[in-house]
Write an enzyme that holds these catalytic residues in place. Structure first.
Site, mmCIF file in Angstrom:
data_model
loop_
_atom_site.group_PDB
_atom_site.id
_atom_site.type_symbol
_atom_site.label_atom_id
_atom_site.label_comp_id
_atom_site.label_asym_id
_atom_site.label_seq_id
_atom_site.Cartn_x
_atom_site.Cartn_y
_atom_site.Cartn_z
ATOM 1 N N GLU A 30 33.385 38.325 44.306
ATOM 2 C CA GLU A 30 32.971 36.297 44.089
ATOM 3 C C GLU A 30 30.931 37.178 44.575
ATOM 4 O O GLU A 30 30.610 36.103 44.229
ATOM 5 C CB GLU A 30 32.713 36.482 45.973
ATOM 6 C CG GLU A 30 32.411 34.479 46.605
ATOM 7 C CD GLU A 30 32.579 33.229 44.871
ATOM 8 O OE1 GLU A 30 33.585 33.438 44.622
ATOM 9 O OE2 GLU A 30 32.419 32.573 45.315
ATOM 10 N N HIS B 178 29.519 31.075 36.676
ATOM 11 C CA HIS B 178 30.540 31.491 37.711
ATOM 12 C C HIS B 178 31.201 31.899 37.255
ATOM 13 O O HIS B 178 31.501 33.557 38.093
ATOM 14 C CB HIS B 178 30.672 30.294 39.452
ATOM 15 C CG HIS B 178 31.406 31.190 40.593
ATOM 16 N ND1 HIS B 178 30.935 31.186 41.469
ATOM 17 C CD2 HIS B 178 32.697 31.145 40.577
ATOM 18 C CE1 HIS B 178 31.447 31.627 42.140
ATOM 19 N NE2 HIS B 178 33.261 31.342 41.937
ATOM 20 N N GLU B 179 31.916 31.893 36.707
ATOM 21 C CA GLU B 179 33.565 32.076 36.376
ATOM 22 C C GLU B 179 33.166 33.598 35.138
ATOM 23 O O GLU B 179 34.187 34.122 35.706
ATOM 24 C CB GLU B 179 34.529 30.782 35.672
ATOM 25 C CG GLU B 179 35.069 29.939 36.538
ATOM 26 C CD GLU B 179 35.470 30.011 38.145
ATOM 27 O OE1 GLU B 179 36.247 30.924 38.378
ATOM 28 O OE2 GLU B 179 35.766 30.216 38.894
ATOM 29 N N HIS C 214 32.241 36.338 37.273
ATOM 30 C CA HIS C 214 34.295 36.825 37.599
ATOM 31 C C HIS C 214 34.518 37.425 36.572
ATOM 32 O O HIS C 214 35.455 38.797 36.569
ATOM 33 C CB HIS C 214 34.682 36.166 38.467
ATOM 34 C CG HIS C 214 34.977 35.491 39.594
ATOM 35 N ND1 HIS C 214 34.650 36.238 40.743
ATOM 36 C CD2 HIS C 214 34.719 33.917 39.866
ATOM 37 C CE1 HIS C 214 34.806 35.626 41.310
ATOM 38 N NE2 HIS C 214 34.888 34.132 41.399
HETATM 39 ZN ZN ZN Z 1 34.784 32.358 42.510
#
Ligand code: ZN
Length: 490
Positions: free
Chosen positions: A284, A254-255, A258
């Site tokens: 997101e 997830h990170e 980003h």
């Molecule tokens: Zn996030």
């Protein structure tokens, strides 16, 4: 134009210096240093704010003669930043900062002791100040629009309501259908997964996906996040549990999602306010795409499971790709948003969006929030919190005054499938590539269509240009129905 560019680059530098201090605060800073650090960050942030709202910046923006398309975007975007920043009186900003400082502490205590009544007066104050904030920022239809616009430029409450109602109409039946289906077992992911091996596997995968560690690094923190100090320094943090595979591995993906967004911004924008993600929702969409659409997909585990089995022979040695794929995609209506699965997550967000709107419109009394929260949880998800720490007190956002923020999480999910479908059209063998651990075509597509633009395009414009459509819940819903229908056998 040159003077303006230099001035904006100084503001950006101050912001990034503050961000480094914040990163250090969450990763390496000794606990005793908290007070001094808070002051140092506030000093840098207020210096940056003062330069932005100064008359000189205003005059430069008025008189700037753009010499290129980037210049024109720089002036346009910064004018908006300037307008927003100058419309809000500094006394109100100070009041909000003070109230949220006190409120954060009260929230922590209320959450520990399960006493909403201790937090309620602080939340009332935050809501009052937030309404004043919205009035100062200005809006066309509803005060909530002004709040939303801080995180998702151009988005309105009416638009979110439209998209969310469509989504809710199909999602609630899907959740109950899954709940009625035979449960899948996720015991596998709760075995022993040594942290250093989790770290190694996570790093191996995100580097393969395209996270460039020459221009970034990963560290540990209690709450994982991604932060950028320039296009050439985009860092992530992670958190791992010994007996739970998901938070560490999927959190890392997830990170990294980003971070890859910010690593992909056009270097011509470096050092300027344009070198940033364009909105929280678009940000997101990138993290969710790598975490879910790739990271929780069957093709991905065709590639990754042999590596995971080799890394964790005790936990996974006798398991198959199929059982593991089912385990990581278990849907289980639960109380806590941050632990929610892919399907139920959006309902957690919609609940917060509805309550926030009611609070800002004065349609709900703060003391009634816990009951309203619990009722909606029960009717939408079939579970009811028995204590407020599992309900209305679970998130930090309201205590910080971040009202209007939550919707962006769900908007990101919706954008992620819209963009992913467009990428699939452009790369017909995307699944085959993913199952071989080859992510370069997808990353290239994202770089071209999303990342490189930074703030030069709004999220709405990126979506329209890349997919030919506006924001809609259709593609996400279709994705969820087909993936989980197959997993749950209907
Ligand atoms: Zn996030």
């Amino acid at each position: 134009m040159q003077t303006l560019r230099e001035r904006l680059s100084r503001i950006t530098d101050l912001g990034h210096a503050a961000a480094i201090l914040e990163w250090d605060q969450e990763t390496y800073m000794p606990a005793g240093a908290a007070e001094g650090r808070a002051r140092q960050i506030a000093t840098l942030r207020s210096l940056a704010h003062d330069i932005l709202i100064s008359e000189e910046t205003g005059t430069l923006l008025e008189q700037a003669a753009p010499e290129s398309a980037i210049d024109a975007d720089l002036v346009r975007v910064t004018k908006k930043d300037y307008d927003k920043a100058t419309r809000v009186p500094s006394s109100l900003i100070a009041e909000l900062a003070e109230a949220s400082g006190l409120s954060k502490g009260a929230w922590q205590e209320a959450r520990e002791n399960d006493e909403f009544s201790k937090f309620a007066p602080h939340l009332s104050k935050i809501v009052d100040l937030t309404i004043q904030h919205a009035e100062a920022l200005g809006y066309e239809e509803s005060p909530y629009d002004a709040l939303l616009d801080q995180y998702e430029e151009g988005m309105t409450a009416a638009e979110v309501t439209r998209v969310f109602s469509e989504l809710k109409a199909d999602l609630i039946p899907l959740v109950s259908r899954i709940a009625e289906s035979p449960a899948t077992c996720d015991g596998i992911v709760h075995r022993e997964f040594p942290r250093d091996t989790q770290w190694k596997l996570g790093m191996q995968v995100i580097e393969k996906m395209g996270y460039n560690t020459h221009y970034g690094r990963q560290d540990f923190s209690t709450h994982p996040f991604s932060t950028a100090f320039s296009i050439t320094d985009v860092r992530i943090t992670t958190r791992m549990e010994d007996r739970f595979f998901n938070p560490g591995f999927f959190g890392t993906l997830h990170e990294a999602g980003h971070a890859m967004y910010e690593q992909g911004i056009d270097m011509a924008l470096e050092g300027s306010p344009l070198a940033d993600g364009t909105s929280l929702g678009m940000h997101e969409s990138q993290s969710r795409m790598w975490e879910n659409l790739i990271g929780r997909s069957r093709p991905f585990w065709d590639y990754c499971f042999p590596h995971a089995r080799k890394a964790f022979p005790d936990a996974l040695g006798s398991e198959t790709t199929d059982t593991f794929y089912k385990a990581i995609n278990t849907v289980f209506p639960s109380l806590i948003r941050v632990e929610a699965d892919e399907v139920t997550y959006n309902l957690h967000i919609m609940l917060r969006f509805e309550l926030e709107q009611d609070m800002i419109a004065g349609k709900i009394r703060i003391q009634d929030l816990p009951e309203e929260w619990n009722d909606r949880m029960e009717s939408w998800l079939g579970v009811r919190p028995s204590k407020d720490s599992d309900g209305v007190l679970q998130d930090i956002h309201w205590s910080l005054g971040a009202i209007g923020y939550f919707p962006t999480y769900a908007l990101g999910n919706l954008m992620s499938t819209q963009l992913f479908n467009a990428a699939k059209k452009a790369i017909p063998d995307l699944d085959a590539k993913t199952s071989q651990g080859d992510f370069s075509a997808l990353l290239d597509w994202l770089r071209t269509n999303v990342h490189q633009h930074g703030r030069r395009k709004t999220a709405g414009q990126i979506l329209l240009d890349a997919t030919g459509s506006e924001l809609s819940s259709e593609s996400w819903m279709h994705y969820a129905q087909s993936k989980f229908g197959e997993l749950y056998g209907f």
